[in-house]
Design an enzyme around this catalytic site. Sequence first.
Site, PDB file in Angstrom:
ATOM      1  N   CYS A  36       0.851  -1.201   0.000  1.00  0.00           N
ATOM      2  CA  CYS A  36       0.000   0.000   0.000  1.00  0.00           C
ATOM      3  C   CYS A  36       0.884   1.247   0.000  1.00  0.00           C
ATOM      4  O   CYS A  36       1.602   1.519   0.972  1.00  0.00           O
ATOM      5  CB  CYS A  36      -0.906   0.007   1.225  1.00  0.00           C
ATOM      6  SG  CYS A  36      -1.833   1.552   1.428  1.00  0.00           S
TER       7      CYS A  36
ATOM      8  N   CYS B 155       0.102   3.766   2.745  1.00  0.00           N
ATOM      9  CA  CYS B 155       0.643   3.361   4.048  1.00  0.00           C
ATOM     10  C   CYS B 155       2.155   3.610   4.109  1.00  0.00           C
ATOM     11  O   CYS B 155       2.697   3.956   5.157  1.00  0.00           O
ATOM     12  CB  CYS B 155       0.363   1.883   4.299  1.00  0.00           C
ATOM     13  SG  CYS B 155      -1.398   1.491   4.336  1.00  0.00           S
TER      14      CYS B 155
ATOM     15  N   ASP C 244      31.887  24.585 -19.486  1.00  0.00           N
ATOM     16  CA  ASP C 244      33.322  24.779 -19.415  1.00  0.00           C
ATOM     17  C   ASP C 244      33.873  24.340 -20.779  1.00  0.00           C
ATOM     18  O   ASP C 244      33.222  23.559 -21.484  1.00  0.00           O
ATOM     19  CB  ASP C 244      33.906  23.922 -18.294  1.00  0.00           C
ATOM     20  CG  ASP C 244      35.416  23.962 -18.282  1.00  0.00           C
ATOM     21  OD1 ASP C 244      35.976  25.069 -18.291  1.00  0.00           O
ATOM     22  OD2 ASP C 244      36.033  22.889 -18.282  1.00  0.00           O
TER      23      ASP C 244
ATOM     24  N   ASP D 224      34.104  19.303 -16.055  1.00  0.00           N
ATOM     25  CA  ASP D 224      34.765  17.998 -15.997  1.00  0.00           C
ATOM     26  C   ASP D 224      34.713  17.369 -14.615  1.00  0.00           C
ATOM     27  O   ASP D 224      35.212  16.276 -14.413  1.00  0.00           O
ATOM     28  CB  ASP D 224      36.217  18.099 -16.488  1.00  0.00           C
ATOM     29  CG  ASP D 224      37.043  19.056 -15.629  1.00  0.00           C
ATOM     30  OD1 ASP D 224      36.564  19.457 -14.557  1.00  0.00           O
ATOM     31  OD2 ASP D 224      38.159  19.399 -16.037  1.00  0.00           O
TER      32      ASP D 224
ATOM     33  N   ASP E 148      36.128  22.207 -12.007  1.00  0.00           N
ATOM     34  CA  ASP E 148      34.957  23.069 -11.943  1.00  0.00           C
ATOM     35  C   ASP E 148      34.009  22.727 -10.797  1.00  0.00           C
ATOM     36  O   ASP E 148      32.831  23.059 -10.858  1.00  0.00           O
ATOM     37  CB  ASP E 148      34.192  22.990 -13.269  1.00  0.00           C
ATOM     38  CG  ASP E 148      35.062  23.400 -14.443  1.00  0.00           C
ATOM     39  OD1 ASP E 148      35.521  24.549 -14.450  1.00  0.00           O
ATOM     40  OD2 ASP E 148      35.300  22.573 -15.324  1.00  0.00           O
TER      41      ASP E 148
END
Length: 806
Positions: free
Chosen positions: A115, A118, A505, A699, A703
């Site tokens: 359920c 539930c 980038d 990459d 970055d």
Amino acid sequence: MTSNIKIVKGPTKAKLSNKNDIKNIKKEFILEGLGCANCANKMEQQINELEGIHSANVNFITKTLILEIKETNKVEELIKSVTNIVTNIESHVKVKEKELKKVLKKEILLEGLCCANCAAKIERECNKIEDVKCAVVDFIKAKLIIEINNPSKQNDIIENVKKIVKKIEPDVNVIVIENSNNQVQNKEENENNKSEIIRLCIGAIIFGIATVMKFSNLIELIMYLVSYLLVGGEVILRALKNISRGQVFDENFLMGIATIGAFAIGEYPEGVAVMLFYQIGEIFQDMAVDRSRKSISALMDIRPDFASLKINGDIKKVSPEEVGIGDVIIVKPGEKVPLDGKVIEGNSMVDTAALTGESVPREVGVGDSILGGVINKNGLLTIKVEKEFGDSTIAKILDLVQNASSKKSPTENFITKFARYYTPAVVFAALALAIIPPLVIDGATFSSWIYRALAFLVVSCPCALVVSIPLGFFGGIGGASKNGILVKGGNYLEALNDVEMVVFDKTGTLTKGVFKVTEIKPENNISKDELIACAAYAENYSNHPIATSILKAYGEEIIKDKIKGYEEISGYGVKVLLEGKEVLAGNYKLMDKENISYNAVETIGTVVHVSINKRYAGYIIISDEVKSDSKSAIRALKEIGVKRTVMLTGDNKAVGSKISKELGVDEVYAELLPDQKVDKLEALYNEKSPKGKIIFVGDGINDAPVLARADIGIAMGGVGSDAAIEAADVVIMTDEPSKIASAIKIAKKTRTIVMQNIIFALTIKLIILVLVAFGLGTMWEAVFGDVGVALLAVLNAMRAMKVENL
């Protein structure tokens, strides 16, 4: 250039840990004020040379130092030595010990959970337990993932979890997952299903006999009661147990009241038939959900079952967890590679589809790195293991995919809240429907309106929504992983629908990031060999791809004793004393800063200018190559509605402009330092709509700050990159920028399916409620509005996994 360095990785000593060293003390420190990547590298090297230090790793991005100390009786002394090393190299850096507050993560199997409503209640109640940081119920896998702030209280917390589950769903078995045996579990579930089907068949036969043949009223009533108890007795029993625990508004109670009410007003056949139809619908719904669970699990069936460990010439089959760094394993044709490592013997073709989505096998040979999870196709491979299983790429991928459903999308959170109010509202509406019309409408009978109210109750269960919505997102995440795209959660998958701007980038993202020295141009009576040698010595401490290409072009051993007074000039280059001569290597801004006359160079490559004792010595051109699918990737993004594409690069303007024009990128910002990229991203936020999202693609190493700041950070070339997996929200498992458009298409398809299910379920339920209220619908339509709609929604959600046409 050296100014772009973002992370310093440790030497091999730090990596080659012995699996038996389990008594090392782990300490973590914050290096406040650390601003030099090269200094971080020096710190790491010197600390690793200390007697008593097992390993040391300085993470320049997070400014943290992680120590493993093997001499436990000299901890304080070693920490003092480490602090001295740090302050000797960078006097202003403050070393602060970080409190390692561990969060214990436990997985609990909720066997028999069927359920979805539930499941939402269980999750809500578990989050209220003291010392529980987070609790998430993954209904698709019938699993509760719980994070505990205080590990010492885990037993008490698990007991509380069991009480909550038993209160809400008494028939659910709570199993703490240690070493789960899925085969036993599946066998038990199959046996339960068989006994349930047999019971339903017997009840259906008795019901059929009572309906077709003529019996006295008493015999007929008894037969209907017997068939009803066989078909729905379990539902009634569960409803009574739940009521005793204060759980009233669940589907068991609603179906029980509706069918018992049908008996009370003399509609015996309909009472049994509705319960029978409901139970059959539930079985089909459970089968559909179970099938979807298995299908999604099969998408990432990359976990190796064993490793063939080579010990003194013998081969022994062991669990991948038992293999340590430096061990040698054998992989036969047709077997999965169990761990990350390097091939030391043999050649073969390997199938990487499970990791990258690439259907074309690739060749590996001696010296090549290989990842766990790929399939060895035709040759015998001998591999030296480089990572333990827990640190391997495959383990991290499995963890990401398996726990992706714990990060819920806004739609999922909305549906969970909606379900809390929808059921009680419909129940009270049913109560009003049963009482008010007979009192105010002439000729209205209580039996007629009670029947309508009972049908109302049947429609009030929200399981169609609560099951299908998470399943849709999970299917989308599974389908993306099959296509080589790892999405860390439904929240990120949904966010991909609103992307307005994609920021790239350049190096390693739109270009291959494989730099090569293409021209060496000496001046002022300097030879080519002397020019490249000076540049190589100057760039020796850098691990940036440009520096690496210069060192590779030099090709000779660097004698470090020749280098004195190394200084990194952030954003410009480096200065060193090389055998008494001052050598400068960097961009044109460095030459301007030092008032050195130089030759301006127009090229699409990166130019490194070199001077010796303030006299210009010449320049070196390093070129990078654009990826084959970068141009088509930009075009594909525009075709699917991305408004702007932007490129950020630390390279010079000539290079940036040339590449952006070649690829069709809308805007380019060049000569940016890493922190300036973050500033530029902040500025771009002011240019989008309030609901629009910005993707940054990098990459995953250089970055990391920008990846973390963006709405959605996408790491390219993520295979084998720990930093990529950690920093990004989405990881592209290949170097193909075109996969970004694929990820957005998968997200859009998933949202379409989710919205179809929401609209379909609510529309059908609303129509049935109106029909029933006006006496035009029966309980049969109401049951379809519950289990029928849920079944169709689950089957529709399964389509999210299919990504072949993207």
